[in-house]
Design a protein around this motif. Structure first.
Motif, PDB file in Angstrom:
ATOM      1  N   CYS A 265       0.843  -1.199   0.000  1.00 35.48           N
ATOM      2  CA  CYS A 265       0.000   0.000   0.000  1.00 35.48           C
ATOM      3  C   CYS A 265       0.871   1.240   0.000  1.00 35.48           C
ATOM      4  CB  CYS A 265      -0.894   0.039   1.233  1.00 35.48           C
ATOM      5  SG  CYS A 265      -2.052  -1.322   1.312  1.00 35.48           S
ATOM      6  N   PHE A 266       0.500   2.195  -0.827  1.00 40.20           N
ATOM      7  CA  PHE A 266       1.203   3.468  -0.810  1.00 40.20           C
ATOM      8  C   PHE A 266       0.469   4.429   0.114  1.00 40.20           C
ATOM      9  CE2 PHE A 266       1.456   7.877  -2.507  1.00 40.20           C
ATOM     10  CZ  PHE A 266       2.782   8.116  -2.167  1.00 40.20           C
ATOM     11  N   THR A 267       1.212   5.038   1.047  1.00 42.67           N
ATOM     12  CA  THR A 267       0.601   6.013   1.942  1.00 42.67           C
ATOM     13  C   THR A 267       1.519   7.212   2.159  1.00 42.67           C
ATOM     14  OG1 THR A 267      -0.256   6.430   4.151  1.00 42.67           O
ATOM     15  CG2 THR A 267       1.409   4.706   3.968  1.00 42.67           C
ATOM     16  N   THR A 268       0.877   8.372   2.301  1.00 44.41           N
ATOM     17  CA  THR A 268       1.637   9.572   2.635  1.00 44.41           C
ATOM     18  C   THR A 268       1.575   9.833   4.140  1.00 44.41           C
ATOM     19  OG1 THR A 268      -0.360  10.842   2.153  1.00 44.41           O
ATOM     20  CG2 THR A 268       1.292  10.731   0.419  1.00 44.41           C
ATOM     21  N   ARG A 269       0.775   9.016   4.846  1.00 45.81           N
ATOM     22  CA  ARG A 269       0.578   9.241   6.284  1.00 45.81           C
ATOM     23  C   ARG A 269       0.850   7.984   7.106  1.00 45.81           C
ATOM     24  NH1 ARG A 269      -2.693  13.197   8.158  1.00 45.81           N
ATOM     25  NH2 ARG A 269      -1.743  12.542  10.097  1.00 45.81           N
ATOM     26  N   ASP A 352     -14.095   0.987  -5.500  1.00 51.78           N
ATOM     27  CA  ASP A 352     -13.713   1.768  -6.679  1.00 51.78           C
ATOM     28  C   ASP A 352     -13.102   3.130  -6.334  1.00 51.78           C
ATOM     29  OD1 ASP A 352     -15.908   3.198  -5.877  1.00 51.78           O
ATOM     30  OD2 ASP A 352     -17.141   2.729  -7.635  1.00 51.78           O
ATOM     31  N   PHE A 353     -13.119   3.525  -5.052  1.00 56.31           N
ATOM     32  CA  PHE A 353     -12.504   4.817  -4.752  1.00 56.31           C
ATOM     33  C   PHE A 353     -10.984   4.715  -4.751  1.00 56.31           C
ATOM     34  CE2 PHE A 353     -12.587   3.481  -0.239  1.00 56.31           C
ATOM     35  CZ  PHE A 353     -11.416   4.048   0.269  1.00 56.31           C
ATOM     36  N   VAL A 354     -10.493   3.507  -4.819  1.00 62.53           N
ATOM     37  CA  VAL A 354      -9.051   3.321  -4.985  1.00 62.53           C
ATOM     38  C   VAL A 354      -8.778   3.127  -6.482  1.00 62.53           C
ATOM     39  CG1 VAL A 354      -7.094   1.832  -4.460  1.00 62.53           C
ATOM     40  CG2 VAL A 354      -8.774   2.367  -2.700  1.00 62.53           C
ATOM     41  N   LEU A 355      -7.830   3.925  -6.983  1.00 65.69           N
ATOM     42  CA  LEU A 355      -7.539   3.894  -8.417  1.00 65.69           C
ATOM     43  C   LEU A 355      -6.391   2.944  -8.720  1.00 65.69           C
ATOM     44  CD1 LEU A 355      -7.684   7.706  -9.160  1.00 65.69           C
ATOM     45  CD2 LEU A 355      -9.505   6.005  -9.444  1.00 65.69           C
ATOM     46  N   ALA A 356      -6.535   2.236  -9.828  1.00 65.98           N
ATOM     47  CA  ALA A 356      -5.499   1.271 -10.197  1.00 65.98           C
ATOM     48  C   ALA A 356      -4.214   1.983 -10.616  1.00 65.98           C
ATOM     49  CB  ALA A 356      -6.005   0.401 -11.336  1.00 65.98           C
ATOM     50  N   GLY A 357      -4.371   3.148 -11.232  1.00 65.01           N
ATOM     51  CA  GLY A 357      -3.215   3.804 -11.837  1.00 65.01           C
ATOM     52  C   GLY A 357      -2.406   4.694 -10.919  1.00 65.01           C
ATOM     53  N   PHE A 358      -2.759   4.782  -9.652  1.00 62.99           N
ATOM     54  CA  PHE A 358      -1.995   5.641  -8.759  1.00 62.99           C
ATOM     55  C   PHE A 358      -1.379   4.812  -7.636  1.00 62.99           C
ATOM     56  CE2 PHE A 358      -1.688   8.490  -5.007  1.00 62.99           C
ATOM     57  CZ  PHE A 358      -0.710   9.325  -5.507  1.00 62.99           C
ATOM     58  N   GLY A 359      -0.144   5.139  -7.278  1.00 64.03           N
ATOM     59  CA  GLY A 359       0.527   4.396  -6.205  1.00 64.03           C
ATOM     60  C   GLY A 359       0.599   2.934  -6.578  1.00 64.03           C
ATOM     61  N   THR A 360       0.108   2.076  -5.697  1.00 63.03           N
ATOM     62  CA  THR A 360       0.154   0.639  -5.959  1.00 63.03           C
ATOM     63  C   THR A 360      -1.227   0.077  -6.230  1.00 63.03           C
ATOM     64  OG1 THR A 360      -0.081   0.233  -3.597  1.00 63.03           O
ATOM     65  CG2 THR A 360       2.169   0.348  -4.463  1.00 63.03           C
ATOM     66  N   GLY A 361      -2.229   0.962  -6.251  1.00 63.73           N
ATOM     67  CA  GLY A 361      -3.599   0.485  -6.458  1.00 63.73           C
ATOM     68  C   GLY A 361      -4.159  -0.168  -5.205  1.00 63.73           C
ATOM     69  N   ALA A 362      -3.506   0.087  -4.071  1.00 60.81           N
ATOM     70  CA  ALA A 362      -3.976  -0.471  -2.804  1.00 60.81           C
ATOM     71  C   ALA A 362      -3.755   0.555  -1.701  1.00 60.81           C
ATOM     72  CB  ALA A 362      -3.219  -1.758  -2.467  1.00 60.81           C
ATOM     73  N   VAL A 363      -4.718   0.645  -0.792  1.00 65.12           N
ATOM     74  CA  VAL A 363      -4.674   1.674   0.245  1.00 65.12           C
ATOM     75  C   VAL A 363      -4.867   1.028   1.604  1.00 65.12           C
ATOM     76  CG1 VAL A 363      -5.962   3.637   1.174  1.00 65.12           C
ATOM     77  CG2 VAL A 363      -5.530   3.506  -1.272  1.00 65.12           C
ATOM     78  N   VAL A 364      -4.101   1.548   2.588  1.00 67.92           N
ATOM     79  CA  VAL A 364      -4.354   1.095   3.945  1.00 67.92           C
ATOM     80  C   VAL A 364      -5.362   2.073   4.553  1.00 67.92           C
ATOM     81  CG1 VAL A 364      -2.193   2.238   4.680  1.00 67.92           C
ATOM     82  CG2 VAL A 364      -3.349   0.646   6.231  1.00 67.92           C
ATOM     83  N   GLY A 365      -6.472   1.537   5.028  1.00 71.77           N
ATOM     84  CA  GLY A 365      -7.580   2.366   5.492  1.00 71.77           C
ATOM     85  C   GLY A 365      -7.389   2.860   6.914  1.00 71.77           C
ATOM     86  N   VAL A 366      -7.323   4.180   7.065  1.00 69.69           N
ATOM     87  CA  VAL A 366      -7.194   4.790   8.391  1.00 69.69           C
ATOM     88  C   VAL A 366      -8.385   5.737   8.570  1.00 69.69           C
ATOM     89  CG1 VAL A 366      -5.705   6.110   9.939  1.00 69.69           C
ATOM     90  CG2 VAL A 366      -4.687   4.701   8.135  1.00 69.69           C
TER      91      VAL A 366
END
Ligand code: ANZ
Ligand code: ZN
Length: 848
Positions: A265-269, A352-366
């Motif tokens: 997951c790509f995160t800025t936080r 679908d609020f996570v985009l395939a084309g940005f970062g890794t296409g996976a988000v850690v939910g906080v």
């Protein structure tokens, strides 16, 4: 003098005279070295080059008249004004004409250029129409290809693959404009997404350089062009920065329980990671694909539901998917990820609020600290943990409101991060994750490389050769240009049209000499427009795309006028080419245009966008015939600010025509002897000179014209108008209404015996004596001072001081001045008060 103002009797006459005399010819071919003592300063006006659609519409007029007035103004201020012209020729309409009507795109385009040139002439502008740069000439193609090959050599142009619109029947890539309601424009079949090989330009290489610095805050508030560094509108700078979308963060690897899988997951936080309660992956994520392929599965995996969800997402746009506040949807995969920091189990969802084309296409939910995660958690009943305290130490549960407001604070519920502020915590947790091998720092960008090749005929052929033995080989520079063959089959066969000309396709490999093939694709039209303003400086230069010395003399552009729709396309590409040219050593500056000004839109008289189908199109030729070019120019410059949007008004243009008639009629009031001007006349004149000059510096043609009108009202009321007033009025009006002012100015000179009526205009004579070569009048500051009045200042009705200020001063200015008086200030200290101001008479502070 003819007693009546008849535009058609003077406009063409002057246009021909100016042309004959080369009145506006820029002396750039003389290669004058600029900036040194004794030489004039340059001013480069650029208006986006028009597309050769066929006719000039009123919108073209609107976009050109203010730049023309501004250019004339700087010329009168002593600048060498460079205002070149060109045509953007590559586009769909030309190729459509070929397909539908059998007219060759080049013939169609050249015919349109001839029409448009003639229409431009009627504007009476100082733009140099004589030798426009035309982007579909072999000459232009040649330097396009040269630039492309240089890019290829530097790794900036490359062949890659991208998800594209693909017509399964025609077997071709479709441009976005060719997809109508999800279907192919030619055959109507449903368009698919397919990875297709094509040419790209690596704009991402310049992503960092293209980010506008924060310090590029609008710096321009009038003044001469030399003072200006860079001044682009804030929405453009911010729009481009967001589009580039630089994000510094970390990729964190999460193990998936019960499998050998990992999700990154790509995160800025990462500071908030103790508050992570779920993982969301894009529907296009490969983990989802493996579930669909039935390679991964648990008891909780609902294959059918996942499949349905993935299909539904396919038709949604990126902007839709990201919209905040939109009801969140999603489906659980049946899998859990483990948080490296605390061993916590986190459900893995697809949304679908996570985009395939940005970062890794996976988000850690906080959900405690990210709004979309919060909305998602609320929707699906997932835990929300607070890990950052509010500014005031608030640690109560997070609400929607706090989510939006709280941006800074100290860590809580976060083990070894507790008590740190979020920035220190971010660094510390990144160090930790990297040390333990749980993650790696990374910078992500939103911007993608630019897909540059088109499977169309009408454009610059890609100057590449495909050889079976050697691979892709550039055409040797000495063989440029690769010209477009005239004979091709436009009938849609699925192949690019160029591929249908087998003779043209066949070529010898420049490396091994064996049979090889040309590249049948052409360059996107935005390639042409990314550098045309460089070519303008030396339109027929043969040793390179442009003459470096000319560019040094003339660039950067001083002001670039154009449409707001070019924020993320054209102007960004143009900046990118400039950075590339700098790398090649062709230019020395970073930005090609110091100032960017965006124009608005003239609507039809009914308030709708002008369109043939609505029957609300205003044709400039008709308007010129009826009211004259000067009235049309003046009206368009006056009707609204340059960036405004307003409907065309027939009444208002008639009003403009009457205004010009009044200017014409003023001749009758002209005094034969020069009498001394009254104070108020002097004030009016100098006030107008000042206002028109300041407004033109700031490109506010509409308010400049309003000031001239006001002065004309004043002059019309007088019994006699002096020579100096009359002449000054004409000069101030000249940038907007060049024909009538020239006519009246020359009449004035005849009257004043400066010019004998029978004397022929020879060119030397007219160049120096044209109204457009006159110096811009100087403001006589002393005469404005005489307009100062003494205003008594009262506090609660008692006289406490006197200020001396211009009659024109606003209430705010008078108050400001009054407050510099210590005596007045003393009575007002720390008190609340109201201000009553009777202009020029009295100022009263009333303490509440
Ligand atoms: C965890 C997190 C916690 C995030 C937090 C933000 C706030 P911004 O927010 O604009 O700087 N993200 C990452 N990849 C994504 C994708 N493919 N589609 C949609 N969103 C994605 O952008 C970075 C953040 O966007 C990332 O940081 C991630 O959410 C989300 F309190 O991760 B964050
Ligand atoms: Zn070869």
């Amino acid at each position: 003098m003819s007693t009546k103002y008849i535009p058609s009797q003077i406009e063409k006459k002057w246009q021909e005279q100016w042309k004959k005399d080369k009145l506006y010819k820029f002396p750039h071919f003389a290669k004058a070295s600029r900036g040194k003592q004794g030489t004039k300063k340059k001013y480069y006006t650029l208006v986006e080059l028009p597309y050769t659609s066929g006719d000039l519409h009123i919108g073209h007029w609107f976009t050109f008249v203010t730049p023309d007035a501004v250019s004339r103004f700087w010329r009168m201020k002593g600048y060498d004004v460079f205002f070149p012209h060109g045509y953007d020729t590559i586009g769909l309409p030309a190729e459509n004409a070929a397909i539908k009507r059998g007219i060759h795109p080049r013939d169609w385009t050249l015919k349109n250029i001839a029409t448009m040139q003639a229409q431009f002439e009627t504007m009476g502008g100082m733009i140099d129409l004589e030798d426009p740069v035309i982007t579909c000439t072999d000459e232009y193609f040649k330097w396009n290809q040269w630039i492309f090959i240089k890019m290829f050599e530097k790794g900036v142009a490359y062949r890659g693959k991208a998800l594209s619109n693909w017509c399964p029947v025609d077997k071709t890539v479709l441009a976005d404009e060719h997809v109508e309601g999800g279907k192919c424009w030619r055959c109507g079949s449903i368009v698919e997404k397919k990875e297709v090989a094509q040419w790209f330009l690596k704009i991402t290489k310049y992503a960092d350089e293209l980010i506008w610095p924060h310090s590029a805050e609008a710096s321009f508030v009038g003044g001469t062009p030399e003072k200006l560094e860079v001044d682009w509108p804030k929405p453009v700078r911010e729009g481009q920065n967001n589009w580039i979308g630089k994000k510094e963060g970390i990729n964190i690897y999460y193990k998936i329980q019960g499998t050998k899988e990992e999700i990154t997951c790509f995160t800025t936080r990462p500071d908030t990671n103790f508050g992570a309660t779920f993982i969301v992956i894009a529907p296009e994520h490969e983990f989802v694909q493996r579930i669909l392929d039935e390679k991964l599965k648990t008891e909780d995996t609902d294959l059918k539901k996942i499949k349905e969800y993935v299909q539904k997402t396919a038709s949604k746009s990126e902007l839709d998917r990201l919209a905040e506040g939109r009801k969140k949807t999603g489906v659980f995969t049946g899998f859990y990820a483990i948080n490296n920091l605390n061993g916590k189990k986190m459900p893995v969802w697809v949304s679908d609020f996570v985009l395939a084309g940005f970062g890794t296409g996976a988000v850690v939910g906080v959900p405690g600290h990210d709004l979309r995660d919060f909305e998602f958690a609320k929707e699906f009943g997932i835990d929300i943990i607070r890990v950052v305290a509010g500014k005031d130490g608030d640690t109560s549960p997070i609400t929607h409101e706090k989510q939006v407001q709280e941006k800074e604070g100290k860590m809580i519920n976060s083990d070894f991060l507790n008590g740190l502020d979020i920035h220190t915590a971010t660094k510390k947790v990144m160090d930790y994750l990297e040390k333990e091998g749980f993650g790696k720092r990374i910078i992500n960008y939103h911007i993608r490389d630019w897909s540059i090749s088109r499977q169309r005929y009408w454009g610059t052929p890609v100057p590449m050769i495909h050889c079976e033995a050697c691979g892709i080989v550039p055409v040797p520079l000495k063989d440029l240009p690769v010209t477009l063959p005239y004979e091709v089959d436009f009938t849609p066969t699925g192949k690019p049209p160029l591929a249908t000309n087998e003779k043209w396709m066949r070529v010898k490999c420049p490396k091994c000499g064996k049979d090889a093939k040309r590249d049948p694709e052409t360059l996107d039209t935005f390639f042409d427009s990314a550098w045309y303003y460089y070519r303008y400086t030396s339109p027929h230069y043969t040793n390179g795309p442009f003459d470096k010395d000319q560019v040094k003399n003339l660039m950067p552009v001083d002001v670039y006028f154009g449409g707001a729709e070019h924020t993320l396309g054209h102007t960004l590409y143009a900046r990118f080419f400039t950075k590339f040219f700098k790398d090649l050593g062709l230019v020395t500056f970073d930005e090609f245009a110091k100032k960017r000004v965006q124009h608005g839109i003239v609507l039809g008289p009914d308030g709708n966008k002008m369109s043939k189908s609505k029957g609300n199109v205003i044709n400039p030729d008709d308007m010129v015939k009826e009211y004259g070019a000067d009235a049309v120019r003046l009206y368009l410059a006056f009707m609204m600010p340059y960036d405004g949007t307003a409907p065309w008004s027939t009444e208002a243009i008639q009003g403009m025509h009457r205004f010009l008639q009044r200017v014409w009629g003023l001749q009758e009031k002209l005094e034969t002897r020069n009498s001394k001007l009254e104070t108020q006349d002097l004030v009016m004149m100098n006030k107008t000179i000042k206002k028109v000059g300041e407004d033109l510096e700031e490109i506010k043609a509409n308010t400049a014209i309003a000031a001239i009108m006001e002065w004309l009202n004043h002059l019309s009321k007088k019994d006699g108008v002096s020579n100096i007033e009359y002449q000054t009025l004409l000069i101030l009006l000249a940038p907007f209404a060049p024909h009538i002012t020239e006519e009246l100015f020359q009449e004035l000179r005849i009257k004043n015996n400066e010019l004998r009526k029978d004397k022929n205009h020879n060119s030397h004579f007219i160049i120096h004596n044209s109204i457009h070569s006159q110096s811009w009048p100087k403001v006589d500051k002393d005469s404005l001072k005489t307009s100062e009045v003494k205003v008594p200042v009262q506090v609660n009705g008692k006289l406490r001081g006197v200020v001396e200020i211009s009659v024109e001063a606003s209430k705010e200015q008078v108050v400001e001045k009054a407050l510099t008086d210590e005596k007045v200030k003393k009575y007002l200290e720390e008190k609340k008060y109201e201000v009553i101001y009777v202009p020029g008479k009295i100022l009263n502070f009333v303490i509440e």
